[in-house]
Design a protein around this motif. Structure first.
Motif, PDB file in Angstrom:
ATOM      1  N   GLY A 148      -9.022   1.133  -3.205  1.00  0.00           N
ATOM      2  CA  GLY A 148      -7.694   0.543  -3.102  1.00  0.00           C
ATOM      3  C   GLY A 148      -6.606   1.572  -2.840  1.00  0.00           C
ATOM      4  O   GLY A 148      -5.697   1.330  -2.038  1.00  0.00           O
ATOM      5  N   PHE A 177      -4.705  -7.382  -1.445  1.00  0.00           N
ATOM      6  CA  PHE A 177      -3.865  -6.828  -0.381  1.00  0.00           C
ATOM      7  C   PHE A 177      -3.272  -7.946   0.477  1.00  0.00           C
ATOM      8  O   PHE A 177      -2.081  -7.917   0.811  1.00  0.00           O
ATOM      9  N   GLN A 204      -8.398   7.955   4.244  1.00  0.00           N
ATOM     10  CA  GLN A 204      -7.006   7.528   4.368  1.00  0.00           C
ATOM     11  C   GLN A 204      -6.538   7.585   5.809  1.00  0.00           C
ATOM     12  O   GLN A 204      -5.775   6.721   6.262  1.00  0.00           O
ATOM     13  N   THR A 220       0.780  -8.828   0.718  1.00  0.00           N
ATOM     14  CA  THR A 220       1.533  -8.717   1.968  1.00  0.00           C
ATOM     15  C   THR A 220       1.996 -10.088   2.472  1.00  0.00           C
ATOM     16  O   THR A 220       3.045 -10.182   3.117  1.00  0.00           O
ATOM     17  N   SER A 264      -3.117  -5.321   6.514  1.00  0.00           N
ATOM     18  CA  SER A 264      -3.548  -5.087   5.134  1.00  0.00           C
ATOM     19  C   SER A 264      -5.062  -5.245   4.986  1.00  0.00           C
ATOM     20  O   SER A 264      -5.720  -4.424   4.333  1.00  0.00           O
ATOM     21  N   LEU A 305      -4.315   1.688   0.386  1.00  0.00           N
ATOM     22  CA  LEU A 305      -2.863   1.603   0.214  1.00  0.00           C
ATOM     23  C   LEU A 305      -2.157   2.762   0.905  1.00  0.00           C
ATOM     24  O   LEU A 305      -1.130   2.572   1.576  1.00  0.00           O
TER      25      LEU A 305
END
Length: 252
Positions: free
Chosen positions: A61, A235, A124, A239, A185, A65
């Motif tokens: 997560g 998520f 990421q 959103t 998302s 994010l």
């Protein structure tokens, strides 16, 4: 309250029916666990490994994010720049097309080599790349929604390019940006999860799914899949709520 219950109840009932049928099919058909474990077995693994599930979900997560935030900022910034300077728009368009078709399975191993297999950075970056494209496209579309009347009015007031951007174009693009973030998302979660399949530090949901399947712990692997689904829903719901809030404020 009754309206909200009416919206929530049908999916819950359908989900319960699907789980019941799933359990019956596995038991009556005597289906092997490697083909399809039963919901009861999966629930048992969730209960037994709940702390590990939570920890792995947090790792994935956080990566998703970070990717969502970075990809959104870069996508929106480049969209603003591309809508302002046509030359930059022509330069960025091919790059966006390339990023849209880059397979994660090819990108993740390369990034692990660049940033190190012991770092979360590669995951990421993968999530950021996945987020960048829909945010850029939707935001750029929104920035181009100004009407001729609006442009003529700003020209009559001798507004500068910056003033036109701040007063007209950015407000018009905000709902499009919110929609792009909602779409992106789910991509952020999926990309971060898939990137974990191809190396890097152990700890994310993708890593545990592959290791559990390799050890023939199929019910446990499915428990991590369930955690990934829950994370994706969190998520998406978050959103979607943001998009609803933005659209509601725009109608005022």
């Amino acid at each position: 309250m009754s309206t909200a219950l009416g919206r929530v109840a049908p999916p819950l009932v359908l989900g319960a029916v699907v789980l019941l049928v799933w359990q019956l099919v596995v038991e009556v058909g005597n289906i092997d666990a490697y083909v399809l474990p039963s919901p009861a077995d999966i629930l048992g693994e969730i209960t037994a490994y709940l702390p590990v599930l939570v920890s792995a979900t947090v790792v994935t997560g956080v990566n998703a994010l970070v990717g969502l935030v970075v990809g959104t900022v870069l996508g929106a910034a480049f969209a603003v720049a591309a809508s302002t300077w046509r030359a930059l728009d022509e330069l960025v368009a091919p790059l966006v097309a390339v990023l849209a078709v880059i397979p994660i399975v090819a990108l993740a191993p390369v990034l692990y080599t660049m940033f190190g297999a012991g770092e979360q950075t590669a995951r990421q970056v993968v999530a950021s790349v996945a987020v960048y494209v829909p945010v850029f496209v939707t935001t750029l579309r929104g920035l181009r929604q100004t009407t001729p009347v609006q442009r003529d009015l700003m020209r009559a007031y001798a507004a500068t390019r910056r003033q036109v951007m701040r007063a007209v174009r950015l407000p018009a693009a905000v709902p499009f940006l919110a929609t792009g973030v909602r779409i992106a998302s789910s991509l952020a979660v999926i990309s971060a999860l898939v990137a974990e399949y191809f190396g890097g530090p152990r700890g994310g949901l993708g890593s545990y799914i592959t290791s559990s399947a390799a050890q023939s712990d199929y019910a446990r692997a499915w428990s991590y899949v369930v955690a990934a689904v829950v994370l994706g829903l969190v998520f998406y719901v978050g959103t979607t709520a943001l998009e609803t809030y933005v659209l509601a404020r725009r109608r005022r």
